[in-house]
Design a protein around this motif. Structure first.
Motif, PDB file in Angstrom:
ATOM      1  N   ASN A  48       0.799  -1.224   0.000  1.00  0.00           N
ATOM      2  CA  ASN A  48       0.000   0.000   0.000  1.00  0.00           C
ATOM      3  C   ASN A  48       0.829   1.270   0.000  1.00  0.00           C
ATOM      4  N   SER A  49       2.152   1.147   0.043  1.00  0.00           N
ATOM      5  CA  SER A  49       2.995   2.341   0.088  1.00  0.00           C
ATOM      6  C   SER A  49       3.980   2.424  -1.080  1.00  0.00           C
ATOM      7  N   ILE A  50       3.772   1.595  -2.124  1.00  0.00           N
ATOM      8  CA  ILE A  50       4.685   1.603  -3.267  1.00  0.00           C
ATOM      9  C   ILE A  50       3.911   1.768  -4.575  1.00  0.00           C
ATOM     10  N   ASP A  51       4.662   2.118  -5.620  1.00  0.00           N
ATOM     11  CA  ASP A  51       4.087   2.248  -6.958  1.00  0.00           C
ATOM     12  C   ASP A  51       4.459   1.069  -7.846  1.00  0.00           C
ATOM     13  N   LEU A  52       5.576   0.414  -7.516  1.00  0.00           N
ATOM     14  CA  LEU A  52       6.094  -0.668  -8.353  1.00  0.00           C
ATOM     15  C   LEU A  52       6.797  -1.708  -7.497  1.00  0.00           C
TER      16      LEU A  52
END
Length: 106
Positions: A48-52
């Motif tokens: 929930n805290s990353i883009d990739l």
């Protein structure tokens, strides 16, 4: 806005070296991507805290296991190419991350 990329390997050690090389490359290239490394067991805690999410090539069998969770969380995912991972090519990893982040495909 800074894009956040999580690298995972078995215990987080080799992906840690890879993340360090990528951080050095982003600084040199003035690119706004943050790289962190964790072990495969910690993926769920960070989705929930990353883009990739980029998985080490020796763990490519995991991609089917994480695909659903990534799609549900709106996180792009991929496998780090062996040539990039094996040579700790920080600039190569930055390029791979940019391609995944900019592309519409996972």
């Amino acid at each position: 806005m800074t894009k956040k990329v999580l690298l995972v390997c078995g215990a987080g050690a080799s992906s840690g070296f890879m993340a360090a090389a990528a951080r050095k490359a982003t600084k040199k290239l003035n690119i706004d991507i943050e790289f962190k490394a964790k072990s495969e067991s910690e993926i769920g805690e960070h989705l929930n805290s990353i883009d990739l999410l980029l998985i080490a090539p020796h763990l490519k069998y995991m991609i089917d296991d994480v695909k659903g969770a990534c799609e549900e969380a709106g996180v792009k995912y991929g496998i780090i190419p062996q040539r990039v991972y094996g040579s700790l090519d920080g600039q190569g990893l930055v390029k791979v991350a940019e391609e995944h982040l900019q592309g519409g495909d996972q």
